[in-house]
Design a protein around this motif. Structure first.
Motif, short mmCIF file in Angstrom:
data_model
loop_
_atom_site.label_atom_id
_atom_site.label_comp_id
_atom_site.label_asym_id
_atom_site.label_seq_id
_atom_site.Cartn_x
_atom_site.Cartn_y
_atom_site.Cartn_z
N ALA A 80 7.68 7.94 -12.55
CA ALA A 80 8.94 7.50 -11.72
C ALA A 80 8.64 8.26 -10.24
O ALA A 80 8.78 7.48 -9.16
N PHE A 81 7.99 9.63 -10.04
CA PHE A 81 7.77 10.07 -8.97
C PHE A 81 6.44 9.35 -8.25
O PHE A 81 6.52 9.26 -6.89
N GLN A 82 5.53 8.73 -8.95
CA GLN A 82 4.35 8.17 -8.20
C GLN A 82 4.58 7.03 -7.74
O GLN A 82 3.87 6.51 -6.82
N THR A 83 5.79 6.20 -8.02
CA THR A 83 6.18 4.87 -7.44
C THR A 83 7.28 4.87 -6.54
O THR A 83 7.83 3.86 -6.45
N GLY A 84 7.43 6.24 -6.25
CA GLY A 84 8.36 6.14 -5.24
C GLY A 84 9.77 6.55 -5.43
O GLY A 84 10.74 6.49 -4.41
N PHE A 85 10.16 6.84 -6.70
CA PHE A 85 11.75 7.20 -6.98
C PHE A 85 11.86 8.85 -6.94
O PHE A 85 11.07 9.51 -7.53
N VAL A 145 0.69 -1.37 0.15
CA VAL A 145 -0.12 0.06 0.15
C VAL A 145 0.90 1.45 -0.09
O VAL A 145 0.44 2.17 -0.68
N HIS A 146 1.88 1.19 0.79
CA HIS A 146 2.76 2.47 0.96
C HIS A 146 4.22 2.42 0.28
O HIS A 146 5.14 3.05 0.29
N TYR A 147 4.13 1.57 -1.03
CA TYR A 147 5.42 1.70 -1.67
C TYR A 147 6.02 2.86 -2.14
O TYR A 147 7.16 2.85 -2.53
N ALA A 148 5.22 3.79 -2.35
CA ALA A 148 5.49 4.89 -2.91
C ALA A 148 6.10 6.21 -1.80
O ALA A 148 6.90 7.01 -2.33
N GLU A 149 6.15 5.60 -0.60
CA GLU A 149 6.63 6.33 0.53
C GLU A 149 8.04 6.04 0.95
O GLU A 149 8.68 4.67 0.24
N GLU A 150 8.79 6.95 1.31
CA GLU A 150 10.41 6.49 1.66
C GLU A 150 10.22 5.58 2.93
O GLU A 150 10.14 6.00 4.08
N ILE A 151 10.54 4.41 2.67
CA ILE A 151 10.78 3.48 3.86
C ILE A 151 12.20 2.91 3.76
O ILE A 151 12.72 2.21 3.16
#
Length: 322
Positions: free
Chosen positions: A281-286, A221-227
């Motif tokens: 790219a930005f929507q998927t966390g890069f 669910v939170h893959y786009a966040e910085e984890i």
């Protein structure tokens, strides 16, 4: 042997035995939206199985179903993802949903091709634990999985017999056997992966699996966040070292590999939409386009722009299923 005899032999080998003729009154035409095949299971069904002897080529395509190819006689060549599989008699190839694959022109032979609706499995929490095996094509034979191959081979044939018998509750019986196969594959993987660890029993305790399943659901669910690795370890209640070791043991990936793999999976689906590659790219966390393109190439085997070409409208087509 003269040419006429050869033709007679070929024709005979391509005849489908009566017991393997489709039991369902379903349209046998293959339908595509660009390279995505819309699988026709048949009325009120979630399974389709073919007795296949055709020599023709099956060009690059993908679908949201699990495909299994069981080679019965002679050899069979399959390209799935970036890997080429030369299958021998007895080999079983699992091709997960949404993995692009193609089958070049083949020689005469016999194989069963299974298509299973996989959507329901993704709702199971335990599905996340199968990620290491079923995120890419997986070849199963007596060499790759010697301890479970014989039983899985028998179950795949049993699935065929159930399907073509069209007996009462045939679909339930098929999925019962399929679930058993998934369980065997996972347990075999875990046994091999932990055989050299003295503390394997504690590392695979049920509460560990529950923690990781819950955490993998969170990542989905939170893959786009910085984890970060530190944050991930803290969230699951382990030290960073222990988390790193156990995560690899349970998923087959390092934490960053799993996170990036998830991000690229989402990016692949977004590339079919009318979004810029930078936005994806930005929507998927890069954080930047360069790192996205580098990571995409690593996991998808091609650049984002090249992958997008797969969805060119000119590839939309319909042709008869053999």
């Amino acid at each position: 042997m003269d040419q006429s005899t050869n033709n007679q032999t070929l024709k005979k080998s391509q005849v489908t035995p009566d017991k393997y003729r489709q039991p369902l009154d379903a349209n046998s035409t293959r339908v595509f939206e660009k390279l995505r095949e819309l699988v026709n299971y048949g009325p009120d069904s979630h399974v389709r199985i073919w007795y296949n002897t055709q020599c023709e080529e099956y060009s690059l395509h993908y679908h949201d179903t699990l495909e299994v190819v069981y080679c019965i006689e002679n050899k069979y060549r399959v390209l799935a993802g970036e890997t080429e599989y030369l299958m021998n008699a007895g080999d079983i190839l699992f091709i997960p949903p949404n993995v692009p694959h193609e089958i070049p022109m083949s020689d005469t032979g016999i194989r069963f091709i299974y298509l299973f609706d996989f959507s329901a499995f993704k709702e199971y929490q335990d599905y996340k634990l199968l990620t290491s095996t079923f995120e890419s094509a997986f070849l199963l034979n007596s060499k790759t999985c010697p301890t479970i191959y014989h039983d899985i081979s028998e179950r795949m044939i049993r699935i065929v017999d159930i399907y073509f018998s069209n007996c009462t509750m045939w679909e339930t019986k098929i999925y019962f056997n399929l679930l058993h196969i998934f369980l065997q594959v996972y347990e075999d993987y875990m046994q091999i992966n932990t055989a050299h660890k003295a503390d394997s029993m504690s590392d695979n305790a049920p509460e560990y699996s529950e923690r990781f399943t819950s955490f993998l659901n969170y990542v989905d669910v939170h893959y786009a966040e910085e984890i970060t690795l530190d944050a991930a370890a803290k969230a699951i209640g382990f030290s960073k070292y222990h988390f790193t070791r156990i995560f690899k043991q349970h998923t087959g990936f390092t934490f960053h590999e799993y996170l990036n793999h998830k991000r690229i999976q989402v990016a692949q689906s977004l590339l079919a939409a009318d979004l810029s590659i930078t936005d994806i790219a930005f929507q998927t966390g890069f954080n930047n386009l360069t790192s996205f393109c580098r990571c995409f190439k690593k996991y998808a085997g091609t650049s984002p722009s090249e992958y997008r070409k797969l969805f060119d409208p000119e590839t939309t087509k319909k042709h008869p299923h053999s």
